[in-house]
Design a protein around this motif. Structure first.
Motif, PDB file in Angstrom:
ATOM      1  N   ALA A 116      31.316  50.205  45.110  1.00 16.23           N
ATOM      2  CA  ALA A 116      31.953  50.604  43.842  1.00 16.23           C
ATOM      3  C   ALA A 116      31.661  52.072  43.530  1.00 16.23           C
ATOM      4  O   ALA A 116      32.544  52.828  43.095  1.00 16.23           O
ATOM      5  CB  ALA A 116      31.448  49.708  42.723  1.00 16.23           C
ATOM      6  N   ARG A 117      30.418  52.484  43.786  1.00 16.55           N
ATOM      7  CA  ARG A 117      30.010  53.876  43.492  1.00 16.55           C
ATOM      8  C   ARG A 117      30.794  54.861  44.363  1.00 16.55           C
ATOM      9  O   ARG A 117      31.334  55.862  43.866  1.00 16.55           O
ATOM     10  CB  ARG A 117      28.500  53.995  43.761  1.00 16.55           C
ATOM     11  N   LEU A 118      30.866  54.562  45.651  1.00 16.20           N
ATOM     12  CA  LEU A 118      31.565  55.462  46.573  1.00 16.20           C
ATOM     13  C   LEU A 118      33.044  55.568  46.207  1.00 16.20           C
ATOM     14  O   LEU A 118      33.626  56.653  46.216  1.00 16.20           O
ATOM     15  CB  LEU A 118      31.395  54.959  48.017  1.00 16.20           C
ATOM     16  N   GLN A 119      33.594  54.437  45.842  1.00 13.36           N
ATOM     17  CA  GLN A 119      35.017  54.440  45.467  1.00 13.36           C
ATOM     18  C   GLN A 119      35.224  55.263  44.195  1.00 13.36           C
ATOM     19  O   GLN A 119      36.126  56.098  44.124  1.00 13.36           O
ATOM     20  CB  GLN A 119      35.481  52.998  45.250  1.00 13.36           C
ATOM     21  N   ALA A 120      34.342  55.052  43.199  1.00 11.14           N
ATOM     22  CA  ALA A 120      34.477  55.777  41.930  1.00 11.14           C
ATOM     23  C   ALA A 120      34.345  57.281  42.137  1.00 11.14           C
ATOM     24  O   ALA A 120      34.970  58.076  41.425  1.00 11.14           O
ATOM     25  CB  ALA A 120      33.417  55.283  40.940  1.00 11.14           C
ATOM     26  N   LEU A 121      33.527  57.675  43.136  1.00 12.00           N
ATOM     27  CA  LEU A 121      33.328  59.109  43.393  1.00 12.00           C
ATOM     28  C   LEU A 121      34.386  59.676  44.341  1.00 12.00           C
ATOM     29  O   LEU A 121      34.374  60.871  44.639  1.00 12.00           O
ATOM     30  CB  LEU A 121      31.929  59.343  43.988  1.00 12.00           C
ATOM     31  N   GLY A 122      35.262  58.799  44.824  1.00  8.89           N
ATOM     32  CA  GLY A 122      36.370  59.269  45.662  1.00  8.89           C
ATOM     33  C   GLY A 122      36.042  59.361  47.145  1.00  8.89           C
ATOM     34  O   GLY A 122      36.767  60.023  47.884  1.00  8.89           O
ATOM     35  N   TYR A 123      34.953  58.693  47.593  1.00  2.83           N
ATOM     36  CA  TYR A 123      34.618  58.713  49.019  1.00  2.83           C
ATOM     37  C   TYR A 123      35.255  57.527  49.724  1.00  2.83           C
ATOM     38  O   TYR A 123      35.099  56.383  49.284  1.00  2.83           O
ATOM     39  CB  TYR A 123      33.094  58.690  49.223  1.00  2.83           C
TER      40      TYR A 123
END
Ligand code: SAM
Length: 219
Positions: A116-123
């Motif tokens: 979820a974190r990576l997705q939210a940061l655009g990675y």
């Protein structure tokens, strides 16, 4: 402010300790490490050490992340397997270097939070929850495999999933205090070069070709 802290991390912790790969340094200068640690530790995000991320696990020291990425010689377009997603920070740095990243984490809560974190940061990182000692049959083979937890021996599944010319960077050892960080490069179907990079201290790699459980074996 965090940009300045990152600049100092790069100069004071990485360059000063011998990291010279400009692509590693630039990528670490861009990834917001504070977004990968619990909120209460955000002010310590650029300190020179590992930090707790919950579940008894840690985000690795910035220098170690840089050392592993430099040793793996990741080039844009490389297919990379990151074993031990943890917070997702190392995967994000590898993604900043232009590689295609698959990451695998055995702890479901950490894996899902990192996804979820990576997705939210655009990675664009594909996070799988599972046993990374088995690698990922698809999309193997990989140009580089980074293992962020210490194995008793080098997992055969990971060797087998290296492309010819591929690099595996992994801590190997039987004590909690110190393991050998090794770089294994595949020369041919059957030949591997294996060098010792330095001594390190990682949490145990738990799984089929790792330790049997959190306490098992690693002393
Ligand atoms: N690279 C991470 C980061 O940037 O935050 C730090 C990883 S932390 C030092 C090691 C991680 O390896 C832990 O999250 C742990 O749960 C995970 N781990 C241990 N054994 C594993 C296995 N067999 N497969 C996948 N992950 C594993």
């Amino acid at each position: 402010m965090s940009e300045e802290l990152r600049r100092r991390m790069v100069e004071d912790q990485l360059v000063r300790h011998g990291i010279s790969d400009r692509r590693v340094l630039d990528a670490m200068g861009r990834v917001p490490r504070e977004a990968f640690v619990p909120e209460a530790l955000a002010s310590s995000a650029y300190m020179d050490g590992p930090l707790s991320i919950g579940g008894g696990q840690t985000i690795s020291q910035p220098y170690i992340v840089a050392r592993m990425l430099e040793a793996a010689a990741i080039a844009p377009g490389d297919r990379v397997l990151d074993v031990g997603t943890g917070s997702g920070y190392a995967a994000a740095v590898a993604a900043e270097m232009g590689a295609t990243i698959c990451s695998i984490e055995r702890d479901a809560a950490l894996g899902e939070a990192a996804r979820a974190r990576l997705q939210a940061l655009g990675y664009d990182v594909a996070v799988t929850v599972g046993d990374g000692t088995r690698g990922l049959e698809s999309p193997a083979p990989f140009d580089a495999i980074l293992v962020a937890a210490a194995a008793p021996t080098v997992p055969e599944a990971l060797r087998a999933q290296l492309a010819i010319g591929g690099r595996l960077v992994i801590p190997v050892g039987r004590t909690r205090q110190g393991q050998e960080l090794r770089r294994i490069a595949r020369r041919s179907a059957t030949e591997f070069d294996d060098i010792l990079l330095e001594m390190v201290a990682f949490v145990p790699l738990i799984g089929h070709e790792g330790w049997p459980d959190a306490s098992g074996g690693i002393g």
